[in-house]
Write an enzyme that holds these catalytic residues in place. Structure first.
Site, PDB file in Angstrom:
ATOM      1  N   HIS A  22       0.842  -1.211   0.000  1.00  0.00           N
ATOM      2  CA  HIS A  22       0.000   0.000   0.000  1.00  0.00           C
ATOM      3  C   HIS A  22       0.866   1.246   0.000  1.00  0.00           C
ATOM      4  O   HIS A  22       0.690   2.131   0.833  1.00  0.00           O
ATOM      5  CB  HIS A  22      -0.919   0.050   1.228  1.00  0.00           C
ATOM      6  CG  HIS A  22      -2.171  -0.750   1.072  1.00  0.00           C
ATOM      7  ND1 HIS A  22      -3.107  -0.852   2.075  1.00  0.00           N
ATOM      8  CD2 HIS A  22      -2.643  -1.475   0.049  1.00  0.00           C
ATOM      9  CE1 HIS A  22      -4.103  -1.609   1.660  1.00  0.00           C
ATOM     10  NE2 HIS A  22      -3.848  -2.002   0.440  1.00  0.00           N
ATOM     11  N   HIS A  78     -11.735 -10.672  -4.824  1.00  0.00           N
ATOM     12  CA  HIS A  78     -11.333  -9.261  -4.628  1.00  0.00           C
ATOM     13  C   HIS A  78     -10.449  -8.841  -5.786  1.00  0.00           C
ATOM     14  O   HIS A  78      -9.621  -9.623  -6.260  1.00  0.00           O
ATOM     15  CB  HIS A  78     -10.577  -9.187  -3.292  1.00  0.00           C
ATOM     16  CG  HIS A  78     -10.094  -7.853  -2.883  1.00  0.00           C
ATOM     17  ND1 HIS A  78     -10.688  -6.671  -3.243  1.00  0.00           N
ATOM     18  CD2 HIS A  78      -9.039  -7.503  -2.094  1.00  0.00           C
ATOM     19  CE1 HIS A  78     -10.024  -5.670  -2.691  1.00  0.00           C
ATOM     20  NE2 HIS A  78      -9.012  -6.142  -2.001  1.00  0.00           N
ATOM     21  N   GLU A  80      -8.259  -6.099  -5.877  1.00  0.00           N
ATOM     22  CA  GLU A  80      -7.013  -5.352  -5.642  1.00  0.00           C
ATOM     23  C   GLU A  80      -5.840  -6.102  -6.291  1.00  0.00           C
ATOM     24  O   GLU A  80      -5.810  -7.342  -6.306  1.00  0.00           O
ATOM     25  CB  GLU A  80      -6.778  -5.152  -4.137  1.00  0.00           C
ATOM     26  CG  GLU A  80      -5.737  -4.070  -3.875  1.00  0.00           C
ATOM     27  CD  GLU A  80      -5.740  -3.541  -2.438  1.00  0.00           C
ATOM     28  OE1 GLU A  80      -6.426  -4.111  -1.564  1.00  0.00           O
ATOM     29  OE2 GLU A  80      -5.029  -2.540  -2.209  1.00  0.00           O
ATOM     30  N   ASP A  82      -2.959  -7.124  -5.704  1.00  0.00           N
ATOM     31  CA  ASP A  82      -2.236  -8.230  -5.065  1.00  0.00           C
ATOM     32  C   ASP A  82      -2.958  -9.564  -5.277  1.00  0.00           C
ATOM     33  O   ASP A  82      -2.352 -10.631  -5.155  1.00  0.00           O
ATOM     34  CB  ASP A  82      -1.973  -7.974  -3.569  1.00  0.00           C
ATOM     35  CG  ASP A  82      -3.181  -7.518  -2.790  1.00  0.00           C
ATOM     36  OD1 ASP A  82      -4.076  -6.890  -3.381  1.00  0.00           O
ATOM     37  OD2 ASP A  82      -3.231  -7.777  -1.573  1.00  0.00           O
ATOM     38  N   HIS A 144     -12.229  -4.896   2.229  1.00  0.00           N
ATOM     39  CA  HIS A 144     -12.115  -3.470   2.422  1.00  0.00           C
ATOM     40  C   HIS A 144     -12.269  -2.668   1.134  1.00  0.00           C
ATOM     41  O   HIS A 144     -12.008  -1.452   1.143  1.00  0.00           O
ATOM     42  CB  HIS A 144     -10.770  -3.145   3.078  1.00  0.00           C
ATOM     43  CG  HIS A 144      -9.596  -3.394   2.175  1.00  0.00           C
ATOM     44  ND1 HIS A 144      -8.695  -2.405   1.879  1.00  0.00           N
ATOM     45  CD2 HIS A 144      -9.212  -4.474   1.479  1.00  0.00           C
ATOM     46  CE1 HIS A 144      -7.790  -2.886   1.059  1.00  0.00           C
ATOM     47  NE2 HIS A 144      -8.074  -4.132   0.804  1.00  0.00           N
ATOM     48  N   ASP A 163      -9.257 -10.828   2.201  1.00  0.00           N
ATOM     49  CA  ASP A 163      -8.383  -9.991   3.053  1.00  0.00           C
ATOM     50  C   ASP A 163      -8.701 -10.131   4.544  1.00  0.00           C
ATOM     51  O   ASP A 163      -7.801  -9.994   5.390  1.00  0.00           O
ATOM     52  CB  ASP A 163      -8.516  -8.515   2.654  1.00  0.00           C
ATOM     53  CG  ASP A 163      -7.652  -8.155   1.463  1.00  0.00           C
ATOM     54  OD1 ASP A 163      -6.652  -8.845   1.212  1.00  0.00           O
ATOM     55  OD2 ASP A 163      -7.978  -7.165   0.777  1.00  0.00           O
ATOM     56  N   TYR A 191      -2.179  -5.887  10.761  1.00  0.00           N
ATOM     57  CA  TYR A 191      -2.924  -5.945   9.497  1.00  0.00           C
ATOM     58  C   TYR A 191      -4.286  -5.274   9.668  1.00  0.00           C
ATOM     59  O   TYR A 191      -4.695  -4.442   8.849  1.00  0.00           O
ATOM     60  CB  TYR A 191      -3.086  -7.412   9.095  1.00  0.00           C
ATOM     61  CG  TYR A 191      -3.781  -7.640   7.788  1.00  0.00           C
ATOM     62  CD1 TYR A 191      -3.064  -7.776   6.608  1.00  0.00           C
ATOM     63  CD2 TYR A 191      -5.169  -7.732   7.731  1.00  0.00           C
ATOM     64  CE1 TYR A 191      -3.709  -7.989   5.403  1.00  0.00           C
ATOM     65  CE2 TYR A 191      -5.816  -7.934   6.533  1.00  0.00           C
ATOM     66  CZ  TYR A 191      -5.088  -8.073   5.378  1.00  0.00           C
ATOM     67  OH  TYR A 191      -5.736  -8.282   4.184  1.00  0.00           O
ATOM     68  N   HIS A 224      -4.069 -13.612   2.774  1.00  0.00           N
ATOM     69  CA  HIS A 224      -2.714 -13.263   3.209  1.00  0.00           C
ATOM     70  C   HIS A 224      -2.381 -14.026   4.489  1.00  0.00           C
ATOM     71  O   HIS A 224      -3.187 -14.051   5.428  1.00  0.00           O
ATOM     72  CB  HIS A 224      -2.598 -11.765   3.522  1.00  0.00           C
ATOM     73  CG  HIS A 224      -2.823 -10.873   2.344  1.00  0.00           C
ATOM     74  ND1 HIS A 224      -1.963 -10.813   1.268  1.00  0.00           N
ATOM     75  CD2 HIS A 224      -3.810  -9.976   2.073  1.00  0.00           C
ATOM     76  CE1 HIS A 224      -2.408  -9.926   0.396  1.00  0.00           C
ATOM     77  NE2 HIS A 224      -3.532  -9.418   0.852  1.00  0.00           N
TER      78      HIS A 224
HETATM   79 FE1  FEO Z   1      -7.262  -5.661  -0.545  1.00  0.00          FE
HETATM   80 FE2  FEO Z   1      -4.971  -8.103  -0.227  1.00  0.00          FE
HETATM   81  O1  FEO Z   1      -5.913  -6.793  -1.132  1.00  0.00           O
END
Ligand code: FEO
Length: 392
Positions: A22, A78, A80, A82, A144, A163, A191, A224
């Site tokens: 991020h 998701h 994002e 990653d 998120h 996430d 986190y 993660h």
């Molecule tokens: Fe919101 Fe692990 O990406």
């Protein structure tokens, strides 16, 4: 690649070397994992993709179990990057797969990647079947990102939570109970503080809805870090506590100093808190990363911010950090502001105003011209005592 239960494999990536997540705010001292799960079935299912740069390693992990061309369903929890950076590559390598995601994911994917993938839009309660296993979707908007969702496999009793419940931690293990517990829970909290703190009211509502579904859960498999298989539902209780902004009688002191005067003041405030037995920690913002401070502050009832005055303003790292903290939306906190100045002040007023605009109640201020003398050091000590008495 590792089997996590019958016909379910972790096929994601350990990115041992990434240090900034991020942007600059979240320093990942030991790297990050991009988890992905493959479920062998009559119609094999892949849950989540990984970041770009790991395409071939990811494909190799999958290929150890099945030919990627056999994959019939790819669930995208998701968007994002990653979790989707390798999407274009995977779409080419899995030509027989259908893709699934929320309407917001579909919209975002079109804008982000301009891919020619037909994403099947799913909503909470929709299910798909791989044959022996079914996969139910649970939208979790703003946990998120607007597109976020979880996927639940009833037959395996696994909640693929994306996430939520993640940690930025790396190991050659995949289960939470296989690694050092202090480090695990520290990283889970860090986190939450950095990724989810600002979303407490949404998280409370969603966790309540999730509890009402009465899902049988043997494992929570996030996108993660480690998989929770020992008392997995305990993490839901822990998240609820954090989401409710529950605090402890702890104080975090953060300062930025030019010539050491503000630092002397910070240490005297700390001494006042210590004299009253309050758990307090002190950080120089110029040598501490923001993400670590977010972790420290998540359950602290009080904050103390100090800065020297420079050109009638607070120093820039402090300003940046308070701005960052404002975005995390801490609730029900009290604070002190302090700092030294030369010919005219400004920093203490600046800090106070910025804290107030962040919804933090400033209960006292202390300042000092040039180097604090014995009387000013005593004022700082007394401010620490006063703050402690508010907490006791
Ligand atoms: Fe919101 Fe692990 O990406």
């Amino acid at each position: 690649m590792r089997k996590i239960t019958e016909n379910v494999y972790a096929v994601g990536i350990v990115d041992w070397n990434v240090r900034k997540f991020h942007g600059n705010t979240y320093i990942t001292k030991k790297g990050v994992t991009y988890n992905s799960y493959l479920i062998k079935d009559k119609e094999p299912v892949l849950i989540d993709v990984v970041d770009k740069g790991f395409e071939e390693e990811f494909l190799s992990n999958i290929s150890e179990i099945i030919d990627p061309k056999e994959i019939k369903h790819v669930i995208l929890n998701h968007l994002e990057p990653d979790h989707s950076g390798a999407l274009e590559y995977i779409a080419k390598m899995c030509p027989n797969a259908k893709f699934y995601g929320t309407a917001k994911l579909k919209e975002g994917a079109g804008k982000y990647y301009k891919l020619n993938i037909d994403i099947n839009v799913v909503k909470t309660g929709h299910t798909i079947s791989g044959g022996d296993n079914t996969f139910k979707f649970i939208e979790i908007p703003m946990i998120h990102w607007p597109d976020s969702m979880m996927t639940y496999c009833a037959e395996k009793k696994i909640l693929f939570s994306n996430d939520a419940f993640g940690q930025h931690i790396t190991a050659n293990k995949i289960f939470a109970d296989e690694i050092d517990q202090a480090e695990l829970f520290k990283e889970a909290k860090k986190y939450y503080a950095n990724i989810l703190w600002s979303l407490g009211s949404i998280i409370q509502r969603k966790l309540t809805e999730l509890a009402a579904m009465n899902l049988a859960v043997d494992m929570i498999a996030p996108s993660h870090g480690m998989i929770w298989r020992k008392e997995p539902l305990k993490m839901i209780d822990i998240y609820m506590k954090w989401a409710q902004n529950k605090t402890e009688n702890k104080v975090v002191i953060v300062y930025e100093t030019m010539w050491g005067s503000t630092e002397l003041m910070a240490k005297s405030i700390l001494n006042g808190l210590t004299a009253k037995g309050i758990d307090a920690k002190l950080f120089d913002i110029s040598s501490t990363d923001f993400g670590e401070l977010a972790y420290e502050m998540l359950d602290a009832k009080a904050f103390v911010f100090g800065s020297s005055t420079h050109d009638n303003e607070m120093l820039p790292y402090m300003a940046g950090f308070i701005y960052f903290l404002k975005g995390l939306k801490p609730l029900n906190r009290i604070a002190l502001a302090f700092g030294s100045y030369g010919w005219s002040g400004g920093a203490v007023k600046d800090i106070s105003e910025m804290l107030k605009s962040s919804g933090i109640e400033v209960i006292g201020t202390v300042d000092s011209k040039f180097k604090p003398d014995a009387g000013e050091i005593k004022k700082c000590f007394d401010a620490g005592v006063m703050l402690a008495e508010k907490l006791i």
